[in-house]
Design a protein around this motif. Structure first.
Motif, PDB file in Angstrom:
ATOM      1  N   LYS A  84       0.833  -1.200   0.000  1.00 32.31           N
ATOM      2  CA  LYS A  84       0.000   0.000   0.000  1.00 32.31           C
ATOM      3  C   LYS A  84       0.873   1.258   0.000  1.00 32.31           C
ATOM      4  O   LYS A  84       0.601   2.215  -0.722  1.00 32.31           O
ATOM      5  N   LEU A  85       1.936   1.194   0.886  1.00 31.59           N
ATOM      6  CA  LEU A  85       2.827   2.353   0.979  1.00 31.59           C
ATOM      7  C   LEU A  85       3.552   2.598  -0.348  1.00 31.59           C
ATOM      8  O   LEU A  85       3.710   3.742  -0.776  1.00 31.59           O
ATOM      9  N   ALA A  86       3.996   1.490  -1.001  1.00 31.70           N
ATOM     10  CA  ALA A  86       4.681   1.626  -2.293  1.00 31.70           C
ATOM     11  C   ALA A  86       3.747   2.216  -3.343  1.00 31.70           C
ATOM     12  O   ALA A  86       4.138   3.101  -4.118  1.00 31.70           O
ATOM     13  N   ASN A  87       2.517   1.720  -3.363  1.00 30.36           N
ATOM     14  CA  ASN A  87       1.547   2.268  -4.329  1.00 30.36           C
ATOM     15  C   ASN A  87       1.299   3.743  -4.056  1.00 30.36           C
ATOM     16  O   ASN A  87       1.257   4.566  -4.984  1.00 30.36           O
ATOM     17  N   HIS A  88       1.169   4.052  -2.766  1.00 26.55           N
ATOM     18  CA  HIS A  88       0.941   5.451  -2.408  1.00 26.55           C
ATOM     19  C   HIS A  88       2.151   6.315  -2.772  1.00 26.55           C
ATOM     20  O   HIS A  88       1.997   7.428  -3.302  1.00 26.55           O
ATOM     21  N   SER A  89       3.387   5.778  -2.471  1.00 23.38           N
ATOM     22  CA  SER A  89       4.606   6.532  -2.788  1.00 23.38           C
ATOM     23  C   SER A  89       4.750   6.727  -4.289  1.00 23.38           C
ATOM     24  O   SER A  89       5.147   7.800  -4.761  1.00 23.38           O
ATOM     25  N   GLN A  90       4.437   5.676  -5.066  1.00 23.59           N
ATOM     26  CA  GLN A  90       4.530   5.783  -6.524  1.00 23.59           C
ATOM     27  C   GLN A  90       3.557   6.831  -7.052  1.00 23.59           C
ATOM     28  O   GLN A  90       3.901   7.644  -7.915  1.00 23.59           O
ATOM     29  N   GLU A  91       2.356   6.807  -6.529  1.00 26.91           N
ATOM     30  CA  GLU A  91       1.371   7.802  -6.963  1.00 26.91           C
ATOM     31  C   GLU A  91       1.843   9.206  -6.584  1.00 26.91           C
ATOM     32  O   GLU A  91       1.744  10.148  -7.382  1.00 26.91           O
ATOM     33  N   ALA A  92       2.377   9.330  -5.335  1.00 28.89           N
ATOM     34  CA  ALA A  92       2.862  10.642  -4.895  1.00 28.89           C
ATOM     35  C   ALA A  92       4.047  11.092  -5.754  1.00 28.89           C
ATOM     36  O   ALA A  92       4.156  12.266  -6.131  1.00 28.89           O
ATOM     37  N   MET A  93       4.945  10.127  -6.082  1.00 28.58           N
ATOM     38  CA  MET A  93       6.109  10.458  -6.901  1.00 28.58           C
ATOM     39  C   MET A  93       5.679  10.879  -8.300  1.00 28.58           C
ATOM     40  O   MET A  93       6.210  11.855  -8.866  1.00 28.58           O
ATOM     41  N   GLU A  94       4.737  10.135  -8.877  1.00 32.65           N
ATOM     42  CA  GLU A  94       4.245  10.487 -10.215  1.00 32.65           C
ATOM     43  C   GLU A  94       3.612  11.872 -10.202  1.00 32.65           C
ATOM     44  O   GLU A  94       3.820  12.678 -11.113  1.00 32.65           O
ATOM     45  N   LYS A  95       2.846  12.155  -9.138  1.00 32.23           N
ATOM     46  CA  LYS A  95       2.228  13.470  -9.031  1.00 32.23           C
ATOM     47  C   LYS A  95       3.286  14.566  -8.881  1.00 32.23           C
ATOM     48  O   LYS A  95       3.206  15.627  -9.500  1.00 32.23           O
ATOM     49  N   LEU A  96       4.314  14.239  -8.036  1.00 25.87           N
ATOM     50  CA  LEU A  96       5.387  15.207  -7.822  1.00 25.87           C
ATOM     51  C   LEU A  96       6.146  15.493  -9.114  1.00 25.87           C
ATOM     52  O   LEU A  96       6.464  16.639  -9.432  1.00 25.87           O
ATOM     53  N   ILE A  97       6.435  14.410  -9.876  1.00 23.79           N
ATOM     54  CA  ILE A  97       7.144  14.579 -11.157  1.00 23.79           C
ATOM     55  C   ILE A  97       6.313  15.399 -12.127  1.00 23.79           C
ATOM     56  O   ILE A  97       6.818  16.290 -12.823  1.00 23.79           O
ATOM     57  N   ALA A  98       5.012  15.082 -12.191  1.00 20.90           N
ATOM     58  CA  ALA A  98       4.136  15.822 -13.098  1.00 20.90           C
ATOM     59  C   ALA A  98       4.093  17.304 -12.724  1.00 20.90           C
ATOM     60  O   ALA A  98       4.189  18.183 -13.593  1.00 20.90           O
TER      61      ALA A  98
END
Length: 316
Positions: free
Chosen positions: A94-108
């Motif tokens: 869950k944390l990895a999925n959340h981190s990936q989503e947060a990272m993708e949002k941050l990159i965008a």
């Protein structure tokens, strides 16, 4: 099993006690002298191994029970660990999925900010370049105008200074020509007849001396007359002199070999025109450092010989 054995032994002891008492009462004969003590000792001796075996059996049962309980606890602990690991993996996922989503949002968001910054920088750069070009153009126009004014003023001053310098030089040149002509006339008047004939070729006077002297003495004589041993600037001068001398007479000329093996004049200038005989200069034995003229050609020779010589004097 152990309980049945114990009960049996107890019955045997009771029987012995009763049997001994009975015989003592009825017949006044006792088979055992001390039935209670003897029977007790016998029974205790018989019961001791059984008690030990019973104690060991109870201890074994307790150990087996403890092992079973320990295994149960271990299994429960393993199950808890498996559950905890599964829960941890679920949380990590869950944390990895959340981190990936947060990272993708941050990159965008970062890319959007960078794009906006680039666009803004480009606009500012275009504006800056336009302003810079305008300033450069204005500065260049002003610089050209100032430069033309300065150049005009400098040119006027330079022309005035140049005209003044030219006037001074002309006056000096005229004075030098007059002085040189006077010296030349005086030299010609004082010159002995042995230096005749005198040849006037271009801007130079050449004096032909048929009296033989060493190279050093010939140089000294020419210096005393205000000149030097003759050298030639071009072929015309050389041909004009050789046409007016005895071609079968040896004449010292004003050339010496320097440390580099090159021939130069008394002033240290490299000879501009030299007409060598075929095979010359040969510098035999490395001692032929002077030059003489013979039969309209030049030869290198040792400086100790005595020959006629030709002096030259510049008119100006």
């Amino acid at each position: 099993m152990c309980g049945l054995r114990t009960c049996f032994l107890c019955l045997v002891v009771a029987f012995c006690l009763l049997f001994g008492v009975s015989h003592a009462t009825n017949e006044s004969v006792c088979v055992l002298s001390d039935a209670p003590q003897q029977c007790s000792a016998f029974c205790l001796g018989a019961l001791h191994p059984l008690c030990d075996q019973y104690a060991k059996s109870k201890q074994k049962e307790e150990i087996v029970k403890m092992i079973a309980e320990s295994r149960a606890e271990q299994m429960e602990l393993v199950n808890d660990m498996v559950k905890l690991t599964a829960d941890s993996r679920t949380e990590q996922k869950k944390l990895a999925n959340h981190s990936q989503e947060a990272m993708e949002k941050l990159i965008a968001d970062s890319q959007a900010e960078q794009k906006e910054l680039v666009n803004r920088s480009q606009e500012e750069m275009v504006k800056m370049i336009a302003d810079s070009r305008t300033e450069q153009k204005e500065a260049m126009v002003k610089l050209i105008a100032d430069s033309r004014t300065e150049q005009k003023e400098a040119m006027v001053k330079l022309i005035a200074d140049s005209q003044a310098e030219q006037k001074k030089l002309l006056n000096v040149l005229a004075a030098n020509i007059t002085s040189t002509a006077s010296k030349l006339e005086s030299t010609l008047q004082e010159m002995p007849s042995t230096l005749l004939p005198v040849l006037h070729i271009g801007s130079r006077y050449y004096f032909i001396e048929y009296k033989e002297k060493s190279m050093t003495d010939a140089e000294k004589t020419c210096r005393e007359k205000g000149g030097q041993l003759a050298t030639f600037g071009n072929e015309d001068e050389f041909e004009a002199v050789t046409r007016n001398v005895n071609i079968y007479t040896y004449f010292w000329l004003g050339y010496r070999r320097n440390s580099k093996g090159e021939f130069e004049t008394a002033a240290g200038n490299k000879g501009s025109f030299m007409k060598w005989e075929s095979g010359q200069p040969d510098n035999i034995a490395g001692k032929e450092n002077c030059v003489f003229l013979f039969n309209s050609h030049m030869y290198d020779w040792v400086c100790e010989g005595t020959y006629s010589f030709i002096c030259q004097l510049d008119a100006v």
